[in-house]
Design an enzyme around this catalytic site. Structure first.
Site, mmCIF file in Angstrom:
data_model
loop_
_atom_site.group_PDB
_atom_site.id
_atom_site.type_symbol
_atom_site.label_atom_id
_atom_site.label_comp_id
_atom_site.label_asym_id
_atom_site.label_seq_id
_atom_site.Cartn_x
_atom_site.Cartn_y
_atom_site.Cartn_z
ATOM 1 N N ARG A 277 86.469 -88.118 8.478
ATOM 2 C CA ARG A 277 87.239 -89.044 7.648
ATOM 3 C C ARG A 277 86.400 -89.512 6.450
ATOM 4 O O ARG A 277 85.635 -90.458 6.563
ATOM 5 C CB ARG A 277 87.703 -90.251 8.472
ATOM 6 C CG ARG A 277 88.733 -89.896 9.538
ATOM 7 C CD ARG A 277 89.221 -91.120 10.265
ATOM 8 N NE ARG A 277 88.151 -91.757 11.029
ATOM 9 C CZ ARG A 277 88.304 -92.877 11.744
ATOM 10 N NH1 ARG A 277 89.482 -93.473 11.792
ATOM 11 N NH2 ARG A 277 87.283 -93.376 12.412
ATOM 12 N N ASP B 31 85.272 -91.241 3.016
ATOM 13 C CA ASP B 31 85.503 -92.583 2.504
ATOM 14 C C ASP B 31 86.130 -92.527 1.112
ATOM 15 O O ASP B 31 86.220 -91.461 0.495
ATOM 16 C CB ASP B 31 84.164 -93.329 2.475
ATOM 17 C CG ASP B 31 84.335 -94.826 2.276
ATOM 18 O OD1 ASP B 31 85.469 -95.334 2.486
ATOM 19 O OD2 ASP B 31 83.360 -95.498 1.907
ATOM 20 N N TYR C 160 77.091 -82.185 4.385
ATOM 21 C CA TYR C 160 77.379 -82.898 3.142
ATOM 22 C C TYR C 160 76.328 -82.562 2.086
ATOM 23 O O TYR C 160 75.199 -82.199 2.412
ATOM 24 C CB TYR C 160 77.353 -84.413 3.367
ATOM 25 C CG TYR C 160 78.592 -84.992 3.999
ATOM 26 C CD1 TYR C 160 79.613 -85.535 3.210
ATOM 27 C CD2 TYR C 160 78.752 -85.027 5.382
ATOM 28 C CE1 TYR C 160 80.747 -86.085 3.787
ATOM 29 C CE2 TYR C 160 79.884 -85.576 5.965
ATOM 30 C CZ TYR C 160 80.881 -86.106 5.160
ATOM 31 O OH TYR C 160 82.006 -86.639 5.739
ATOM 32 N N ARG D 261 75.277 -92.256 2.221
ATOM 33 C CA ARG D 261 75.148 -93.055 1.003
ATOM 34 C C ARG D 261 74.030 -94.088 1.125
ATOM 35 O O ARG D 261 73.350 -94.402 0.136
ATOM 36 C CB ARG D 261 76.480 -93.716 0.669
ATOM 37 C CG ARG D 261 77.544 -92.719 0.219
ATOM 38 C CD ARG D 261 78.933 -93.311 0.197
ATOM 39 N NE ARG D 261 79.004 -94.466 -0.695
ATOM 40 C CZ ARG D 261 80.066 -95.268 -0.751
ATOM 41 N NH1 ARG D 261 81.120 -95.028 0.040
ATOM 42 N NH2 ARG D 261 80.071 -96.297 -1.582
#
Length: 253
Positions: free
Chosen positions: A49, A51, A110, A202
């Site tokens: 999921r 962001d 990622y 992040r």
């Protein structure tokens, strides 16, 4: 019949993947497209999921539907219905009912992209993090090494994270600079793990940038990790430069 979708999207216009009451999400737009073309209400189950503002190159989701059709028929129909939203279905595959986009996945990958120059981006605005101060990428890379392996990542966990456990396994991470001389100022941080905490990547990037600017030492990353306290890590980096690049399943797909 269960279908597996491979999805690409620009996350900038959306408040993340998950359907929400008062904001537009990627999930909502795709579910609406399916209803528009096939008059069936479905629920998409996703591998990761993302962001608000986070992009995806190969997001994976699955859904069940009564109607039968050919893969290319589904692909064309959905992409037609999704236009002009920046969402594209790259591939549609029939899968067994044992397949689950989230629970069958064994690895998420990622990449976080950083543009390190004085001038801001003209072409990739909202798709890359612009840092105008000089960065020591070698120091940032050295600092990231300690993150590999199985650890308690509470120091990089957002306050409202709903994960049951802060313990995750990072298989690989580090910086690569694209070989094309056309992009000498772009640096990409790749990170592969079994799964991630909310804002984990992040928060790691925010900490690495402080190291790259000389505000923290390379050794501080290990101390932050071991502290298990979010207050000790850096600020949360913007979502602009973050991309979900691949989901790995046991069969290698």
């Amino acid at each position: 019949m269960r279908w597996k979708l491979t999805i690409e999207y620009d996350g900038a216009p959306f408040k993340g993947w998950q359907r929400q009451k008062h904001a537009v999400s990627v999930q909502e737009i795709i579910e609406q497209a399916i209803f528009t073309r096939f008059a069936e209400t479905v629920t998409l189950h996703v591998a990761g999921r993302t962001d608000s503002g986070v992009h995806a190159l190969q997001q994976i989701a699955h859904f069940d539907i009564a109607r039968t059709f050919r893969p290319n028929e589904l692909l064309s129909a959905l992409n037609s219905a999704l236009y002009p939203h920046p969402i594209v279905i790259l591939q549609a595959d029939k899968v067994s009912e044992n397949f689950h986009a989230r629970f069958s996945a064994i690895e998420r990958r990622y990449v976080y992209r950083i543009l390190n120059r004085i001038a801001p981006p003209a072409i990739e605005a909202n798709k890359i993090l612009h840092v105008k101060y000089p960065l020591d990428i070698a120091a940032m890379n050295d600092a990231a090494i300690c993150l590999c392996g199985t650890h308690d990542f509470s120091a990089f966990r957002a306050k409202n994270c709903q994960a049951k456990s802060p313990i995750k396994t990072i298989y690989a991470c580090g910086f690569t600079t694209p070989k094309e001389s056309l992009f000498p100022d772009i640096h990409e941080f790749y990170i592969h793990a079994n799964s991630f905490l909310y804002h984990q990547v992040r928060n790691i990037i925010g900490t690495l940038i402080e190291i790259g600017r000389g505000k923290r030492a390379v050794a501080d990353m290990q101390a932050i990790l071991e502290s298990k306290k979010r207050v000790n890590a850096g600020a949360t980096a913007p979502p602009d430069g973050l991309y979900l690049t691949k989901i790995i399943y046991p069969d290698g797909s």
